[in-house]
Write a protein that holds these residues in place. Structure first.
Motif, PDB file in Angstrom:
ATOM      1  N   TYR A 279      10.374  12.138  -4.211  1.00 55.47           N
ATOM      2  CA  TYR A 279       9.174  11.698  -3.494  1.00 55.47           C
ATOM      3  C   TYR A 279       8.790  10.290  -3.956  1.00 55.47           C
ATOM      4  N   ASN A 280       8.636   9.390  -2.980  1.00 57.72           N
ATOM      5  CA  ASN A 280       8.314   7.992  -3.256  1.00 57.72           C
ATOM      6  C   ASN A 280       6.795   7.809  -3.209  1.00 57.72           C
ATOM      7  N   LEU A 281       6.204   7.511  -4.344  1.00 61.41           N
ATOM      8  CA  LEU A 281       4.749   7.426  -4.455  1.00 61.41           C
ATOM      9  C   LEU A 281       4.166   6.350  -3.539  1.00 61.41           C
ATOM     10  N   SER A 282       4.764   5.172  -3.545  1.00 59.90           N
ATOM     11  CA  SER A 282       4.219   4.059  -2.764  1.00 59.90           C
ATOM     12  C   SER A 282       4.347   4.290  -1.261  1.00 59.90           C
ATOM     13  N   VAL A 283       5.479   4.830  -0.821  1.00 59.87           N
ATOM     14  CA  VAL A 283       5.699   5.060   0.604  1.00 59.87           C
ATOM     15  C   VAL A 283       4.718   6.103   1.146  1.00 59.87           C
ATOM     16  N   VAL A 284       4.528   7.184   0.406  1.00 58.14           N
ATOM     17  CA  VAL A 284       3.601   8.225   0.833  1.00 58.14           C
ATOM     18  C   VAL A 284       2.171   7.700   0.859  1.00 58.14           C
ATOM     19  N   THR A 285       1.806   6.900  -0.130  1.00 55.59           N
ATOM     20  CA  THR A 285       0.446   6.344  -0.190  1.00 55.59           C
ATOM     21  C   THR A 285       0.185   5.412   0.987  1.00 55.59           C
ATOM     22  N   VAL A 286       1.116   4.522   1.262  1.00 56.28           N
ATOM     23  CA  VAL A 286       0.949   3.588   2.381  1.00 56.28           C
ATOM     24  C   VAL A 286       0.852   4.338   3.708  1.00 56.28           C
ATOM     25  N   SER A 287       1.692   5.351   3.879  1.00 54.87           N
ATOM     26  CA  SER A 287       1.627   6.159   5.104  1.00 54.87           C
ATOM     27  C   SER A 287       0.261   6.812   5.258  1.00 54.87           C
TER      28      SER A 287
ATOM     29  N   CYS B 271       1.939   7.635  11.633  1.00 59.92           N
ATOM     30  CA  CYS B 271       1.849   7.004  10.303  1.00 59.92           C
ATOM     31  C   CYS B 271       3.023   7.417   9.414  1.00 59.92           C
ATOM     32  N   ALA B 272       3.439   8.672   9.526  1.00 61.34           N
ATOM     33  CA  ALA B 272       4.550   9.154   8.710  1.00 61.34           C
ATOM     34  C   ALA B 272       5.870   8.493   9.106  1.00 61.34           C
ATOM     35  N   MET B 273       5.931   7.928  10.304  1.00 53.72           N
ATOM     36  CA  MET B 273       7.133   7.208  10.733  1.00 53.72           C
ATOM     37  C   MET B 273       7.414   5.981   9.863  1.00 53.72           C
ATOM     38  N   TYR B 274       6.417   5.590   9.076  1.00 52.28           N
ATOM     39  CA  TYR B 274       6.616   4.476   8.143  1.00 52.28           C
ATOM     40  C   TYR B 274       7.770   4.778   7.186  1.00 52.28           C
TER      41      TYR B 274
END
Length: 252
Positions: free
Chosen positions: A191-199, A127-130
């Motif tokens: 830190y990107n809020l949206s990227v971390v949330t989606v991951s 998932c973190a590969m996103y």
């Protein structure tokens, strides 16, 4: 030679196993038909929905019917593969009732091939590969990993809550959003809020259910397509609601 009732029991159990583990409707019906044909039963009808299997055999004298109710479904492609192999095995070598039932019961009772920690850790890495997929700053990889791991850990250890439909998805969305907010507010500025949330919620996105709904619609299984499609929509809404609760609760 198996009796009609014995064939019903074997075919019904095989159908229930693959249906509860994520198989499409057409695959479930085809598997049931192939097992019945392998035992010399040609006059057979099967009707499968996401919540039940209706199976009927006409032996020339009586019509035997069996109903299998399906309450909970999950995704386990390994069990689907094993049932497919079992069905192919019957085409080459007809098993006795006891042998067939023993194999099916073993497949049904088999636990996960890998430990909880291994599965959760590898899923979190995937998932973190996103972060890499969307070409975000690599500094987001660790927060994304933590968000995914935390949401999965919370769901799998949540006791009775994970048995209630759509509540696990909402909790997962909330945990993923909460971890993302904490890293965004108290961590580095990049830190990107949206990227971390989606991951964090990727492991709970109902991709297999969505694919099955489309496949069922193409095969004209409209009841199943509608049911699965509704399930996908409600799961997605639950994920979104959980994220909204975490972000809104912290005024973001």
């Amino acid at each position: 030679m198996l009796t009609a009732r014995q064939v019903l029991k074997v075919a019904g159990l095989a159908g229930k196993i693959i249906l509860t583990n994520g198989a499409e409707i057409y695959r479930t019906e085809d598997t049931i038909m192939e097992i019945c044909h392998a035992y010399g039963v040609d006059d057979v009808e099967s009707f499968v929905t996401p919540t039940g299997i209706f199976l009927s055999i006409d032996d020339g004298e009586y019509v035997h019917t069996k109903l299998k109710r399906v309450h909970n479904r999950t995704i386990n492609l390994d069990k689907i593969s094993k049932i497919n192999n079992f069905s192919r095995q019957l085409q080459e070598e007809t098993l006795s009732f006891q042998q067939a039932l023993a194999q099916l019961q073993k497949i049904e009772a088999d636990g996960p091939e890998y430990s909880f920690l291994t599965v959760t850790s590898l899923t979190s890495i995937a998932c973190a590969m996103y972060v890499i997929l969307v070409r975000a700053n690599y500094i987001n990889f660790f927060p994304a990993l933590i968000a995914s791991f935390a949401s999965q850990l919370m769901i799998k250890q949540s006791g009775f809550l994970k048995e209630i439909n759509y509540i696990p998805e909402m909790i997962a969305g909330f945990i993923a959003g909460l971890v993302a907010v904490l890293f965004h507010r108290f961590g580095a500025a990049n830190y990107n809020l949206s990227v971390v949330t989606v991951s964090g919620i990727l492991a709970f996105v109902p991709g297999v259910s969505a694919t099955n709904a489309i496949r069922d619609a193409i095969d004209n299984d409209l009841i199943s397509a509608t049911s699965r499609g509704t399930e996908v929509i409600l799961s997605s809404i639950s994920l979104a609601a959980g994220v909204a609760l975490s972000l809104g609760g912290l005024n973001l």
